[in-house]
Write an enzyme that holds these catalytic residues in place. Structure first.
Site, PDB file in Angstrom:
ATOM      1  N   THR A  44       0.869  -1.169   0.000  1.00  0.00           N
ATOM      2  CA  THR A  44       0.000   0.000   0.000  1.00  0.00           C
ATOM      3  C   THR A  44       0.908   1.221   0.000  1.00  0.00           C
ATOM      4  O   THR A  44       1.562   1.533   0.993  1.00  0.00           O
ATOM      5  CB  THR A  44      -0.930   0.016   1.221  1.00  0.00           C
ATOM      6  N   LYS A  94      -0.316   5.414   8.365  1.00  0.00           N
ATOM      7  CA  LYS A  94       0.454   5.553   7.125  1.00  0.00           C
ATOM      8  C   LYS A  94      -0.479   5.622   5.937  1.00  0.00           C
ATOM      9  O   LYS A  94      -0.348   6.481   5.056  1.00  0.00           O
ATOM     10  CB  LYS A  94       1.438   4.388   6.999  1.00  0.00           C
ATOM     11  N   LYS A 136      -7.318   1.553  -3.290  1.00  0.00           N
ATOM     12  CA  LYS A 136      -7.020   1.175  -1.909  1.00  0.00           C
ATOM     13  C   LYS A 136      -7.271   2.358  -0.975  1.00  0.00           C
ATOM     14  O   LYS A 136      -7.729   2.178   0.166  1.00  0.00           O
ATOM     15  CB  LYS A 136      -5.570   0.698  -1.791  1.00  0.00           C
TER      16      LYS A 136
END
Length: 304
Positions: A114, A257, A189
């Protein structure tokens, strides 16, 4: 253990593949590739983890571990990767010891990290210049999805590279979908993480409210989980939130994050994400409580 819940594998011809990054996701993902009959070479910054993986899957087709990403990628048809962030991704792809330097012409790099859409486009261009292919392919489904080979994979890149990689990647996926050009997988995502952030905060408030009202929240969740309030988060995290149990699953540090990537991209494309920004700060509160490695459902700790 990838084979905790044995699954059947489609009859895909054996390919020579590499897997870079054997963390909580990569380790079982690489395992499913080995169990599906592919010839797998692994690389991990901590070499002992690579050696342990090879020992665990010694019965599969000649598992190997390499000292550098370049060595792991040499001769591979496909190189899969799952590392921590943009900088980690650049470190395993670029430079003299990076995978791109070792990959044969026409090979496909499939990145499950990711990361930002920006780095996906950067590495797509670098791969193209080197005669390679790059697909950004972040995953959803968590550690359990990786272990069970049931991940949902969101992809960006060229259709030909996607079509080539898909039969191999289905060893650890239940869905592997092309959503657009390079970067589209990472953007999808981000959409996923926006949805999750709001859902977990809402579930946290609901559970805390019900507990303060004196309700049996396990029973309440069982009832409302059969109606319009049902969600994956409720089904899989509701009871553990009631039990104050958070030492598993997707860590708060990693969610922050991911939400940082969302907020950066929102500034670039002009999106308004006020709830996401607020929940990001709530996760910062959890970090200050010492919950860096708690599961993301630990948002409820702020409310108790």
């Amino acid at each position: 253990m990838p084979n905790t819940n044995p699954r059947s594998y489609d009859a895909t011809p054996s390919r020579k593949v590499a897997f870079l990054g054997l963390g909580v996701m990569g380790y079982p993902m690489a395992g499913h590739l080995a169990l599906a009959g592919h010839e797998v070479t692994v690389y991990n910054r901590t070499a002992a983890k690579s050696a342990a993986w090879c020992e665990e899957f010694a019965a599969s087709k000649a598992p190997r571990h390499a000292a550098t990403p370049r060595e792991a990628a040499a001769g591979a048809d496909f190189v899969f990767c799952c590392v921590g962030n943009d900088d980690d991704l650049r470190s395993v792809t670029l430079g003299a010891d990076g995978a791109f330097a070792g990959m044969k012409a026409g090979a496909v790099f499939v990145d499950h990290t990711t990361a930002s859409a920006e780095v996906a486009r950067e590495l797509y261009a670098a791969a193209q210049a080197a005669g390679l292919h790059f697909v950004d392919a972040p995953v959803s489904g968590g550690q359990a999805g990786a272990q069970n080979g049931q991940l949902t994979v969101m992809c960006g890149g060229d259709a030909a590279a996607f079509d080539a990689a898909r039969p191999v990647a289905l060893a650890f996926s239940r869905a592997f979908t092309l959503l657009g050009a390079s970067g589209a997988g990472q953007l999808a995502k981000m959409v996923n993480q926006i949805c999750i952030a709001g859902l977990v905060q809402g579930l946290s408030e609901a559970v805390a409210f019900g507990q303060n009202a004196g309700l049996d929240m396990k029973q309440v969740l069982e009832v409302i989980g059969k109606g319009a309030a049902q969600s994956w988060q409720m089904d899989n995290r509701g009871k553990t939130m009631v039990e104050d149990h958070f030492d598993f699953g997707f860590a708060v540090d990693w969610m922050r994050k991911d939400l940082g990537l969302v907020l950066d991209e929102a500034r670039r494309n002009g999106s308004r994400v006020p709830v996401t920004a607020l929940v990001d700060q709530f996760y910062a509160d959890v970090q200050r409580m010492g919950g860096n490695r708690w599961d993301t459902s630990s948002l409820i700790k702020r409310l108790k």
